[in-house]
Design an enzyme around this catalytic site. Structure first.
Site, PDB file in Angstrom:
ATOM      1  N   TYR A  50     -13.293  77.391 104.002  1.00 38.19           N
ATOM      2  CA  TYR A  50     -13.441  76.352 102.988  1.00 38.19           C
ATOM      3  C   TYR A  50     -13.497  74.985 103.641  1.00 38.19           C
ATOM      4  O   TYR A  50     -13.264  74.844 104.850  1.00 38.19           O
ATOM      5  CB  TYR A  50     -12.308  76.431 101.957  1.00 38.19           C
ATOM      6  N   ARG A  69     -17.730  71.016 110.649  1.00 43.63           N
ATOM      7  CA  ARG A  69     -16.544  71.887 110.698  1.00 43.63           C
ATOM      8  C   ARG A  69     -16.767  73.152 109.876  1.00 43.63           C
ATOM      9  O   ARG A  69     -16.352  74.243 110.270  1.00 43.63           O
ATOM     10  CB  ARG A  69     -15.305  71.123 110.215  1.00 43.63           C
ATOM     11  N   ARG A 117     -14.057  98.213  99.837  1.00 39.02           N
ATOM     12  CA  ARG A 117     -12.986  97.737 100.705  1.00 39.02           C
ATOM     13  C   ARG A 117     -12.928  98.502 102.027  1.00 39.02           C
ATOM     14  O   ARG A 117     -12.710  99.712 102.039  1.00 39.02           O
ATOM     15  CB  ARG A 117     -11.631  97.842  99.990  1.00 39.02           C
ATOM     16  N   HIS A 119     -12.012  97.226 106.342  1.00 44.20           N
ATOM     17  CA  HIS A 119     -11.741  96.030 107.147  1.00 44.20           C
ATOM     18  C   HIS A 119     -12.966  95.536 107.909  1.00 44.20           C
ATOM     19  O   HIS A 119     -13.206  94.345 108.012  1.00 44.20           O
ATOM     20  CB  HIS A 119     -10.601  96.293 108.131  1.00 44.20           C
ATOM     21  N   LYS A 164     -10.900  76.881 109.548  1.00 42.85           N
ATOM     22  CA  LYS A 164     -10.446  76.475 108.207  1.00 42.85           C
ATOM     23  C   LYS A 164     -10.638  77.650 107.258  1.00 42.85           C
ATOM     24  O   LYS A 164     -11.534  77.688 106.416  1.00 42.85           O
ATOM     25  CB  LYS A 164     -11.190  75.218 107.742  1.00 42.85           C
ATOM     26  N   GLU A 196       1.381  71.056 113.481  1.00 43.71           N
ATOM     27  CA  GLU A 196       0.852  70.218 112.400  1.00 43.71           C
ATOM     28  C   GLU A 196       1.671  70.438 111.131  1.00 43.71           C
ATOM     29  O   GLU A 196       2.702  71.107 111.157  1.00 43.71           O
ATOM     30  CB  GLU A 196      -0.632  70.535 112.161  1.00 43.71           C
TER      31      GLU A 196
HETATM   32  N1  PMP Z   1      -4.285  70.749 109.110  1.00 40.83           N
HETATM   33  C1  PMP Z   1      -4.306  71.588 108.070  1.00 40.83           C
HETATM   34  C2  PMP Z   1      -3.620  72.908 108.188  1.00 40.83           C
HETATM   35  C3  PMP Z   1      -4.966  71.228 106.876  1.00 40.83           C
HETATM   36  O1  PMP Z   1      -5.012  72.078 105.827  1.00 40.83           O
HETATM   37  C4  PMP Z   1      -5.575  69.947 106.784  1.00 40.83           C
HETATM   38  C5  PMP Z   1      -6.232  69.516 105.507  1.00 40.83           C
HETATM   39  N2  PMP Z   1      -7.492  70.087 105.379  1.00 40.83           N
HETATM   40  C6  PMP Z   1      -5.526  69.109 107.905  1.00 40.83           C
HETATM   41  C7  PMP Z   1      -4.873  69.533 109.053  1.00 40.83           C
HETATM   42  C8  PMP Z   1      -6.171  67.748 107.871  1.00 40.83           C
HETATM   43  O2  PMP Z   1      -7.575  67.876 107.853  1.00 40.83           O
HETATM   44  P1  PMP Z   1      -8.487  66.752 107.182  1.00 40.83           P
HETATM   45  O3  PMP Z   1      -8.183  65.454 107.862  1.00 40.83           O
HETATM   46  O4  PMP Z   1      -9.865  67.214 107.449  1.00 40.83           O
HETATM   47  O5  PMP Z   1      -8.149  66.746 105.727  1.00 40.83           O
END
Ligand code: PMP
Length: 300
Positions: A50, A69, A117, A119, A164, A196
């Site tokens: 996403y 991205r 279904r 994997h 992502k 993070e």
């Molecule tokens: N890390 C994670 C795990 C996130 O979900 C996000 C938000 N998308 C970010 C960092 C920050 O990314 P962005 O600056 O693209 O929103």
């Protein structure tokens, strides 16, 4: 509200959400009418990616970076990219145009598609493409003025956090642990090093310098990662990418988080203790102002 067959439909956060127009597999439709088959691999396996793009003055902010991205995430999961660059932009612009808000955030999702279904990757299936948009509310004034609370947590996610992916269970549990502790976000550590937040990148200020954790597979490189690096450069704020041990976080002069919807925000309490002065610091103040200028320039 009743769904098909008279059974109660799942509750929406607000009634107006159901009236939003969304995009699903080539068509625009009301959110309340959008349906996917239960064998969609996004539903069964979390097999999809996403993007979330902020929109200011009806213009997607840092679109090229968000698109890049998305393409990268799809490539890493070997999901065929269902649209070319112009096609993605067209979709996003059309979605923005169908809604009354000048500032929005657009959500795009691609899953591997629908199949029996199993994997392993099925052959010859078509990816599911979904997109929606929501009004982008300004960051609450109280959060800007006072900063927000965070808690530290072990990072229990998989080792491809650079993708992502919609498989967000680790992030979901981490965010809930932060909320349960009365905080807004968590700061996660793996092997004693800062990674993070549950949905944000984390920044440490030490002696006037901004420290950022390495862009490796332990974090998602936010689009604001590159942006804050640029803003530090233009503001003359020293910036260093380096492994950040727990102690550096604990004794930081300032902590900040960044994300598409929260922009850049000061973290002023960690695990119930004040960070530095306990108030948003001077580096935050400069970066926040620079961020607002970047937004204003993008609107123009
Ligand atoms: N890390 C994670 C795990 C996130 O979900 C996000 C938000 N998308 C970010 C960092 C920050 O990314 P962005 O600056 O693209 O929103």
């Amino acid at each position: 509200m009743n769904g098909p067959g008279g059974s109660p439909a799942p509750a929406m956060a607000t009634e107006t959400l159901a009236e939003q127009t969304v995009f699903l597999n080539g068509d625009f439709m009301p959110l309340s009418e959008a349906r996917i088959p239960v064998l969609d691999r996004g539903f069964i396996f979390g097999d999809g990616v996403y993007e979330v793009v902020p929109v200011y003055g009806r213009k997607p902010f840092r679109w090229a970076q968000h698109h890049a991205r998305l393409v990268r995430s799809l490539g890493e999961l070997r999901i065929d990219n269902p649209r070319d660059a112009a096609g993605w932009r067209e979709l996003v612009d059309a979605l923005i145009a169908r809604h009354p808000w000048d500032d929005q955030f657009v959500y795009m999702q691609v899953t591997r598609g629908v199949a029996k279904r199993d994997h392993g990757f099925p052959k010859g299936i078509v990816p599911t493409v979904f997109a929606m948009t929501s009004p982008l509310a300004p960051v609450p004034a109280a959060q800007l003025q006072n900063g927000v609370d965070a808690v530290s947590l072990p990072d229990q996610r998989w080792l491809r956090c650079d993708i992502k992916s919609v498989s967000l269970l680790g992030n979901v549990l981490a965010r809930q642990a932060a909320l349960d502790a009365g905080a807004v976000e968590c700061i996660m550590f793996r092997d004693g090093e800062l990674t993070e937040g549950s949905s944000s990148n984390i920044w440490v200020v030490q002696h006037g310098k901004v420290l950022a954790p390495p862009r490796d597979s332990r974090i998602l490189e936010g689009i604001r990662y590159g942006l804050l690096q640029e803003l530090c450069e233009s503001e003359g704020i020293p910036f260093e990418v380096t492994a950040i041990p727990r102690d550096a976080v604990r004794h930081a002069d300032e902590l900040m988080l960044s994300s598409a919807t929260k922009e850049v925000l000061a973290i002023t309490r960690l695990d119930g203790e004040p960070v530095g002065s306990g108030k948003p610091g001077p580096v935050f103040t400069r970066l926040h102002a620079a961020y607002q200028r970047a937004k204003a320039a993008a609107r123009a």
